[in-house]
Design an enzyme around this catalytic site. Structure first.
Site: not given
Length: 274
Positions: A6-8, A11, A200
């Site tokens: 996942t992105d940060k 999210t 990521l």
């Protein structure tokens, strides 16, 4: 599914970015830093992001002082290799280049720093002082940009990346993007179901570790985009397994040609960041 990448931003966090601090090298709030940042964000026409909006919305009374008399001359757009961008403006009789970007990309192009109204030599000692301040802000969960400037040649001149040199370090912009309230429970449910979560992100290691701590994500290890770029395909398979946070990754940084070593952990194309 056994691994979720996942992105940060947006999210695990609210994607509600606010400029909280605009400080010089002494960790003092500095109106000069804010005004230069305001001009950079106001005049740039390239890759806009929420941090530009946060700059423009923060204390606009200071930021807009005299901006009607400022004229844009040129722009060097952002790219993911340099991780910075510059605008050149005419402020009074002077042409001024204003550069903002990741501290790692701005420090190397500075040879002076602004201190108590005067420029001084940006010596290794002062660079280390700036780096420690950057780390402190990051460990508090702030996303941090560095700001630098210099007088630029007047007259007809097409500015290019090579002109981003011999700058004066001005200070830092610190942004807060709070974690989502639902992130902790969602991650707990995924882990309960045996799904390992990896982050990521284009942000640095420290701010990612802080957010991971707040949302309850157990971090096995952290690796950066530079380390990924230098790794062989075989070693990348191992690194993908043993690390939880992939920080400072860029779109199209590198690709893995070999097959992943486990389940559904697929590393194809690029390590992209949101």
């Amino acid at each position: 599914m056994d691994v979720l990448c996942t992105d940060k931003t947006g999210t695990l966090t609210e994607d509600r970015i606010e400029l909280v601090r605009h400080v010089n090298i002494d960790m003092v709030e500095d109106e000069r830093v804010l005004r230069l940042a305001f001009m950079n964000s106001h005049f740039q026409t390239g890759l806009k992001n929420p941090m530009d909006s946060a700059v423009l919305q923060h204390d606009s009374e200071i930021g807009t002082q005299g901006i009607s008399k400022v004229k844009k001359i040129d722009e060097i757009p952002f790219d993911f290799m340099r991780r910075r961008m510059s605008v050149v403006v005419q402020d009074g009789r002077e042409h001024v280049m204003i550069t903002k970007g990741s501290p790692e990309s701005v420090f190397p192009i500075c040879n002076r720093y602004h201190h108590k109204g005067k420029p001084g030599k940006f010596s290794p000692k002062e660079k280390e002082k700036a780096k420690k301040l950057y780390d402190l802000l990051s460990m508090d969960g702030f996303r941090v940009l560095a700001l630098a400037s210099r007088r630029a040649p007047a007259g007809d001149h097409l500015y290019k990346v090579a002109d981003e040199a011999d700058l004066t370090f001005e200070g830092f912009l610190a942004f807060l993007d709070p974690p989502k309230q639902s992130a902790h429970s969602s991650l707990a449910e995924l882990m309960k179901r045996g799904v390992e979560v990896k982050i990521l992100s284009g942000d640095n290691e420290l701010v990612n570790k802080k957010i991971a701590q707040v949302v309850g994500l157990n971090v096995k290890g952290v690796i950066t985009g530079d380390e990924i770029a230098q790794a062989s395909d075989d070693s990348l398979n191992v690194l993908a397994e043993k690390n939880t946070i992939f920080a400072r990754v860029s779109p199209c940084r590198r690709s893995a040609s070999s097959s992943p070593s486990r389940g559904t952990s697929t590393w194809s194309g690029s390590l992209a960041t949101g």
